[in-house]
Motif scaffolding. Sequence first.
Motif, PDB file in Angstrom:
ATOM      1  N   LEU A 368       0.845  -1.256  -0.038  1.00 30.62           N
ATOM      2  CA  LEU A 368      -0.024  -0.177   0.053  1.00 30.62           C
ATOM      3  C   LEU A 368       0.827   1.301  -0.276  1.00 30.62           C
ATOM      4  O   LEU A 368       0.443   2.166  -0.610  1.00 30.62           O
ATOM      5  CB  LEU A 368      -0.993  -0.133   1.154  1.00 30.62           C
ATOM      6  N   ILE A 369       1.726   1.533   0.817  1.00 29.12           N
ATOM      7  CA  ILE A 369       2.583   2.313   0.905  1.00 29.12           C
ATOM      8  C   ILE A 369       3.442   2.714  -0.399  1.00 29.12           C
ATOM      9  O   ILE A 369       3.428   3.943  -0.897  1.00 29.12           O
ATOM     10  CB  ILE A 369       3.696   2.391   1.998  1.00 29.12           C
ATOM     11  N   PRO A 370       3.925   1.783  -1.274  1.00 32.45           N
ATOM     12  CA  PRO A 370       4.527   1.916  -2.428  1.00 32.45           C
ATOM     13  C   PRO A 370       3.251   2.496  -3.336  1.00 32.45           C
ATOM     14  O   PRO A 370       3.510   3.269  -4.446  1.00 32.45           O
ATOM     15  CB  PRO A 370       4.737   0.683  -2.869  1.00 32.45           C
ATOM     16  N   TYR A 371       2.094   1.701  -3.545  1.00 34.46           N
ATOM     17  CA  TYR A 371       1.113   2.563  -4.377  1.00 34.46           C
ATOM     18  C   TYR A 371       0.704   3.851  -3.988  1.00 34.46           C
ATOM     19  O   TYR A 371       0.378   4.584  -4.938  1.00 34.46           O
ATOM     20  CB  TYR A 371      -0.113   1.593  -4.313  1.00 34.46           C
ATOM     21  N   PHE A 372       0.703   4.256  -2.682  1.00 30.96           N
ATOM     22  CA  PHE A 372       0.435   5.594  -2.306  1.00 30.96           C
ATOM     23  C   PHE A 372       1.495   6.591  -2.697  1.00 30.96           C
ATOM     24  O   PHE A 372       0.902   7.590  -3.253  1.00 30.96           O
ATOM     25  CB  PHE A 372       0.295   5.676  -0.483  1.00 30.96           C
ATOM     26  N   LEU A 373       2.912   6.237  -2.786  1.00 25.90           N
ATOM     27  CA  LEU A 373       3.819   7.111  -3.298  1.00 25.90           C
ATOM     28  C   LEU A 373       3.696   7.207  -4.793  1.00 25.90           C
ATOM     29  O   LEU A 373       4.074   8.467  -5.274  1.00 25.90           O
ATOM     30  CB  LEU A 373       5.222   6.624  -2.742  1.00 25.90           C
ATOM     31  N   VAL A 374       3.313   6.257  -5.463  1.00 26.30           N
ATOM     32  CA  VAL A 374       3.410   6.284  -6.835  1.00 26.30           C
ATOM     33  C   VAL A 374       1.981   7.227  -7.009  1.00 26.30           C
ATOM     34  O   VAL A 374       2.223   8.187  -8.092  1.00 26.30           O
ATOM     35  CB  VAL A 374       3.118   4.923  -7.623  1.00 26.30           C
ATOM     36  N   ALA A 375       0.973   7.013  -6.637  1.00 26.34           N
ATOM     37  CA  ALA A 375      -0.029   8.117  -6.951  1.00 26.34           C
ATOM     38  C   ALA A 375       0.115   9.623  -6.580  1.00 26.34           C
ATOM     39  O   ALA A 375      -0.367  10.300  -7.455  1.00 26.34           O
ATOM     40  CB  ALA A 375      -1.557   7.491  -6.038  1.00 26.34           C
ATOM     41  N   ALA A 376       0.775   9.616  -5.355  1.00 25.07           N
ATOM     42  CA  ALA A 376       1.126  10.892  -4.983  1.00 25.07           C
ATOM     43  C   ALA A 376       2.266  11.481  -6.122  1.00 25.07           C
ATOM     44  O   ALA A 376       2.050  12.783  -6.256  1.00 25.07           O
ATOM     45  CB  ALA A 376       1.861  10.953  -3.565  1.00 25.07           C
ATOM     46  N   TYR A 377       3.024  10.963  -6.543  1.00 30.86           N
ATOM     47  CA  TYR A 377       3.925  11.368  -7.403  1.00 30.86           C
ATOM     48  C   TYR A 377       3.157  11.432  -8.691  1.00 30.86           C
ATOM     49  O   TYR A 377       3.566  12.425  -9.580  1.00 30.86           O
ATOM     50  CB  TYR A 377       5.203  10.376  -7.866  1.00 30.86           C
ATOM     51  N   GLY A 378       2.218  10.985  -9.073  1.00 34.75           N
ATOM     52  CA  GLY A 378       1.458  11.074 -10.340  1.00 34.75           C
ATOM     53  C   GLY A 378       0.726  12.493 -10.144  1.00 34.75           C
ATOM     54  O   GLY A 378       0.764  13.119 -11.338  1.00 34.75           O
ATOM     55  N   ILE A 379       0.271  13.025  -9.102  1.00 36.09           N
ATOM     56  CA  ILE A 379      -0.111  14.269  -8.915  1.00 36.09           C
ATOM     57  C   ILE A 379       0.925  15.208  -9.275  1.00 36.09           C
ATOM     58  O   ILE A 379       0.807  16.187  -9.975  1.00 36.09           O
ATOM     59  CB  ILE A 379      -0.756  14.692  -7.331  1.00 36.09           C
ATOM     60  N   LYS A 380       2.132  14.984  -8.625  1.00 35.51           N
ATOM     61  CA  LYS A 380       3.144  15.934  -8.655  1.00 35.51           C
ATOM     62  C   LYS A 380       3.678  16.196 -10.359  1.00 35.51           C
ATOM     63  O   LYS A 380       4.014  17.246 -10.560  1.00 35.51           O
ATOM     64  CB  LYS A 380       4.286  15.590  -7.935  1.00 35.51           C
TER      65      LYS A 380
END
Length: 482
Positions: A368-380
């Motif tokens: 979950l944490i890796p997925y969360f970081l990918v999604a957050a980087y998608g925003i950035k």
Amino acid sequence: MTTQVETKLSLPALTAMVVGSMVGAGIFSLPRNFARATGPFGAIIAWCVAGIGMYALARVFQALAERRPELDAGVFAYARAGFGDYAGFLSAFGYWMAGCFGNVSYWVLIKSTLGAFVPAFGNGNTAIAIIVSSVGIWLFHLVMLRGVQQATMINTVVTVAKVIPIVMFIGILIVLFRADMFHANFWEGSGELGAGLFSQVRATMLVTVFVFVGIEGASVYSRYAKKRSDVGTATVSGFVAVLCLLVLVTLLPYATLPRADIALMRQPSMAAVLGALLGPFGVVFVSVGLIISILGAYLAWSLICAEVLFAAARMETMPRIFSRQNERKLPVAAIWLTSTVVQMFVISTYWSNDAFALMLNLTSSMALIPYFLVAAYGIKAARHDRESSEQSGNSALSGTLRREYFIAAFATLYTAFLLFAGGVKFLMLSALLYAPGSVLYVLAKRERGQRVFSSVEWVIFAVAVCGAIAALVGLATGTIIV
């Protein structure tokens, strides 16, 4: 005699990596896992939430594959580019551990399946089961040492072979579909637990994460793709195909058997469902398909785990030894460590009461944490590209990037919800792995003479340590039961 060959994977091979990574043990356990939590109505809501959320995440992977082609290591590379070295390490380590736990669950379920025919295997964690699983681990280890191209060719063949029994299971249940039974089950949930609809849906979330882990399989292997655009296409097409299978396998049993009966079935519950409808033939038929499916998924995940360690070492957030390749261009140290860790956790299942359920939940939590970081980087990334396009006057591209921004924002909210749905228990157990695992990050920085943590990273590390201490206290006092 060996030669160096530049391996390039086609779109079908990349798609097979996605499907092969996702279709493993989870799909065969869905009927019971869902029936214990909810009825058809709750299941439909849960799959709508999971489907939309995971589709958004798949679109983030697709957009990043197209707009950030230089980031060719998937999950790890995106987290590092967006939030620094330590975030990248946590993503790589968490994703690698998720893969290892998933592989352990595969061996447990294989032996549990065979336990219906060979009592010595029990529930998959007897001494004999562990010995047989250990032999399998090292046989697959030898296959991986043959090279990526050979292993992915095997994975493509196995992916086709394992989907056939699942499709046939779906076809049989469609023929046996009873509208009256589906209607009788429709509004049933976990009434005996006093659970409302939200609680029922929440109870299925870690299960849905488990069956979707692998959606990024093509992204992890993007550096081997013949065409960069194939990575995004393989991710989305593989996701849609698997989602259809997952929904049908979950809902159709409700139209053939009472929900209460399904909830009490032995795992793999797909085999139990078909056994209840067709007799022993149904159990054997699904069991054979399950073993083929799991072995294919095990191969795919072992390759992905080794690739993540290699990529992290190449980007200087793992010790150098994992970036070393032999004459066949294989990260041998990464492959050896992955097989060794899987072996250790397989042995540990001997002392577990419900090894499969524990490994399923740990796999989901660590991913979950890796997925969360990918999604957050998608925003950035979308925000940065949108600002650049507006400055250049490209309004058409700006509109596309606006959509990508909102999709990434939704994916981020969805993964944050999953962290909440998983519960504090598994967050603390994840911290129990992240905190000591950070030693690898410290070693990587020390051997390169670099500063280990920035001020923000010290805070993140301190949170992980506090979570690990809380987990140890919980395990010692019995507050946390595994």
